[in-house]
Design an enzyme around this catalytic site. Structure first.
Site, PDB file in Angstrom:
ATOM      1  N   LYS A  11      75.732 129.619 -66.099  1.00  0.00           N
ATOM      2  CA  LYS A  11      74.967 130.519 -66.948  1.00  0.00           C
ATOM      3  C   LYS A  11      75.956 131.202 -67.886  1.00  0.00           C
ATOM      4  O   LYS A  11      77.105 131.475 -67.505  1.00  0.00           O
ATOM      5  CB  LYS A  11      74.245 131.564 -66.084  1.00  0.00           C
ATOM      6  N   THR A  12      75.549 131.471 -69.102  1.00  0.00           N
ATOM      7  CA  THR A  12      76.442 132.161 -70.030  1.00  0.00           C
ATOM      8  C   THR A  12      76.861 133.507 -69.436  1.00  0.00           C
ATOM      9  O   THR A  12      76.015 134.342 -69.094  1.00  0.00           O
ATOM     10  CB  THR A  12      75.756 132.377 -71.391  1.00  0.00           C
TER      11      THR A  12
ATOM     12  N   ASN B 228      78.791 130.429 -76.428  1.00  0.00           N
ATOM     13  CA  ASN B 228      77.372 130.387 -76.794  1.00  0.00           C
ATOM     14  C   ASN B 228      77.154 131.227 -78.051  1.00  0.00           C
ATOM     15  O   ASN B 228      77.233 132.454 -78.001  1.00  0.00           O
ATOM     16  CB  ASN B 228      76.550 130.913 -75.611  1.00  0.00           C
TER      17      ASN B 228
ATOM     18  N   CYS C  67      72.275 132.578 -78.444  1.00  0.00           N
ATOM     19  CA  CYS C  67      71.264 133.180 -77.565  1.00  0.00           C
ATOM     20  C   CYS C  67      70.188 133.847 -78.415  1.00  0.00           C
ATOM     21  O   CYS C  67      70.487 134.726 -79.217  1.00  0.00           O
ATOM     22  CB  CYS C  67      71.874 134.208 -76.627  1.00  0.00           C
TER      23      CYS C  67
ATOM     24  N   LYS D 282      77.947 126.294 -78.466  1.00  0.00           N
ATOM     25  CA  LYS D 282      76.525 125.978 -78.313  1.00  0.00           C
ATOM     26  C   LYS D 282      75.814 126.463 -79.565  1.00  0.00           C
ATOM     27  O   LYS D 282      75.885 127.641 -79.927  1.00  0.00           O
ATOM     28  CB  LYS D 282      75.967 126.697 -77.070  1.00  0.00           C
TER      29      LYS D 282
ATOM     30  N   ASN E 135      70.491 124.809 -78.465  1.00  0.00           N
ATOM     31  CA  ASN E 135      69.922 125.861 -77.624  1.00  0.00           C
ATOM     32  C   ASN E 135      68.406 125.813 -77.795  1.00  0.00           C
ATOM     33  O   ASN E 135      67.875 124.977 -78.538  1.00  0.00           O
ATOM     34  CB  ASN E 135      70.475 127.228 -78.070  1.00  0.00           C
ATOM     35  N   SER E 136      67.690 126.680 -77.113  1.00  0.00           N
ATOM     36  CA  SER E 136      66.230 126.689 -77.263  1.00  0.00           C
ATOM     37  C   SER E 136      65.861 127.008 -78.725  1.00  0.00           C
ATOM     38  O   SER E 136      66.647 127.605 -79.462  1.00  0.00           O
ATOM     39  CB  SER E 136      65.617 127.712 -76.319  1.00  0.00           C
TER      40      SER E 136
ATOM     41  N   GLY F 196      68.100 119.132 -75.041  1.00  0.00           N
ATOM     42  CA  GLY F 196      66.788 119.450 -75.616  1.00  0.00           C
ATOM     43  C   GLY F 196      65.793 118.322 -75.451  1.00  0.00           C
ATOM     44  O   GLY F 196      66.003 117.220 -75.949  1.00  0.00           O
ATOM     45  N   GLY F 197      64.730 118.609 -74.693  1.00  0.00           N
ATOM     46  CA  GLY F 197      63.614 117.671 -74.599  1.00  0.00           C
ATOM     47  C   GLY F 197      63.849 116.465 -73.731  1.00  0.00           C
ATOM     48  O   GLY F 197      63.181 115.440 -73.896  1.00  0.00           O
TER      49      GLY F 197
ATOM     50  N   GLY G 245      67.415 120.896 -69.280  1.00  0.00           N
ATOM     51  CA  GLY G 245      67.007 122.273 -69.030  1.00  0.00           C
ATOM     52  C   GLY G 245      65.642 122.372 -68.376  1.00  0.00           C
ATOM     53  O   GLY G 245      65.523 122.519 -67.156  1.00  0.00           O
TER      54      GLY G 245
HETATM   55  O1  RRO Z   1      69.508 134.314 -71.306  1.00  0.00           O
HETATM   56  C1  RRO Z   1      68.781 133.960 -72.239  1.00  0.00           C
HETATM   57  O2  RRO Z   1      67.796 134.602 -72.612  1.00  0.00           O
HETATM   58  C2  RRO Z   1      69.057 132.723 -72.990  1.00  0.00           C
HETATM   59  C3  RRO Z   1      70.291 132.381 -73.485  1.00  0.00           C
HETATM   60 BR1  RRO Z   1      71.835 133.374 -73.151  1.00  0.00          BR
HETATM   61  C4  RRO Z   1      70.427 131.227 -74.299  1.00  0.00           C
HETATM   62  O3  RRO Z   1      71.512 130.871 -74.801  1.00  0.00           O
HETATM   63  N1  RRO Z   1      69.311 130.511 -74.542  1.00  0.00           N
HETATM   64  C5  RRO Z   1      68.100 130.832 -74.039  1.00  0.00           C
HETATM   65  O4  RRO Z   1      67.097 130.133 -74.301  1.00  0.00           O
HETATM   66  N2  RRO Z   1      67.981 131.956 -73.262  1.00  0.00           N
END
Ligand code: RRO
Length: 310
Positions: free
Chosen positions: A44-45, A127, A130, A164, A193-194, A247-248, A269
């Site tokens: 986790k970051t 990262n 976020c 990222k 990332n998302s 992703g996906g 993910g």
């Molecule tokens: O923890 C989060 O809300 C989060 C992070 Br750090 C990220 O890089 N990407 C994400 O979808 N959620």
């Protein structure tokens, strides 16, 4: 049952890994990933100090993916450095990933200085994307800031570093970001990332509590955006900068397509969130079946070799 890969001189027994954020906040979760069919894991970051994150409920799945506004909950850098030292001692030949960020620019330098001074020998992922910390924009959408941060980081950081990235949606943004990244000795970029600040609605109501329901979207519905970003950066980055595609990824064909677009490793993910670590064995089996059918022996037989129509 594994499809080996490598990033620079780091070798991985299998090209699959978790996407940072899923099943990787605590040591028990990291141990489950370590014992799975994945080739490695990423933490986790981490921030310098532990964080609780946003109010619950903050992660939900829906038919085509997931939404999260976790808010960077994590156990703090010392916890991950200790956990990684323990995993590394047990498996000296395995390479692990440590993800880090901070909410203030000066603290980004501070956390990377601490990583630099530590015994960690694996790959470090900064990262820059976020989407869920209230009042803090995704760093990589600000090109000037990204360039300034990388410039200063590489003035002191000597370990292998990747970044990222958030998704980009315009060729001029791919061009601008690639120009910045190409100026630095990055080991890799991780796309994506998302997809930030989507909104999922059920029964006239948002499905997560923070930020009035806005959150990062992952899973099946973001695959095309992820593939486009992997391939756009594969086309533009110096070949020394590897790509991790995230992703996906729901089945072996998705893994195959990420590699076809240029990915050397593939992150999982939402599918990991939904199915648990067992997904790595089935994804690997499905990828191997596709490779066998096509007569490919290793990922280098097809990595980046996407066919165009002209
Ligand atoms: O923890 C989060 O809300 C989060 C992070 Br750090 C990220 O890089 N990407 C994400 O979808 N959620």
């Amino acid at each position: 049952m594994a499809v080996p890969s490598q990033i620079h001189h780091f070798h991985f027994s299998n090209c699959l890994m978790n996407a940072s954020g899923v099943s990787c906040e605590r040591k028990e979760e990291l141990a489950a990933l370590d014992d799975s069919a994945a080739g490695t894991f990423i933490t986790k970051t981490a921030t310098l100090e532990a964080r609780e994150g946003n109010p619950q409920p903050r992660v939900e799945t829906f038919a085509l993916g997931s939404i999260n506004s976790s808010g960077l909950p994590n156990q703090g850098l010392p916890y991950y450095l200790q956990a990684l030292a323990d995993f590394q001692a047990a498996k000296p030949d395995k390479t692990y990933f440590l993800s880090v960020t901070e909410l203030e620019e000066e603290k980004i330098y501070k956390i990377l200085e601490e990583v630099e001074a530590s015994d960690f020998k694996g790959l470090v992922e900064l990262n820059l994307s976020c989407p869920n910390v209230i009042g803090k924009p995704q760093i990589a959408y600000d090109f000037e800031t990204t360039d300034r941060i990388l410039k200063r980081v590489f003035s002191f950081f000597t370990k292998s570093l990747g970044v990222k990235l958030p998704p980009f949606f315009d060729p001029s943004h791919f061009d601008q970001m690639a120009d910045i990244l190409n100026a630095y000795p990055l080991a890799y970029v991780n796309c994506i990332n998302s997809v930030g600040n989507g909104l999922v609605i059920h029964d006239e109501q948002v499905v997560i509590k923070p930020k009035q329901g806005f959150g990062g979207i992952g899973g099946e519905t973001i695959k095309e955006t992820a593939l486009a970003n992997v391939h756009a950066f594969y086309q533009r980055l110096r070949p020394e900068i590897a790509i991790i595609g995230t992703g996906g990824v729901c089945d072996g064909r998705d893994v195959f397509e990420h590699i076809l677009c240029g990915a050397s490793m593939v992150g999982v993910g939402t599918t990991l969130y939904e199915e648990g670590e067992g997904c790595f064995a089935s994804l690997t089996e499905e990828l191997e079946a596709i490779m066998k059918e096509k007569g490919y022996q290793s990922i280098e037989d097809f990595r980046g070799k996407l066919k165009y129509m002209d």
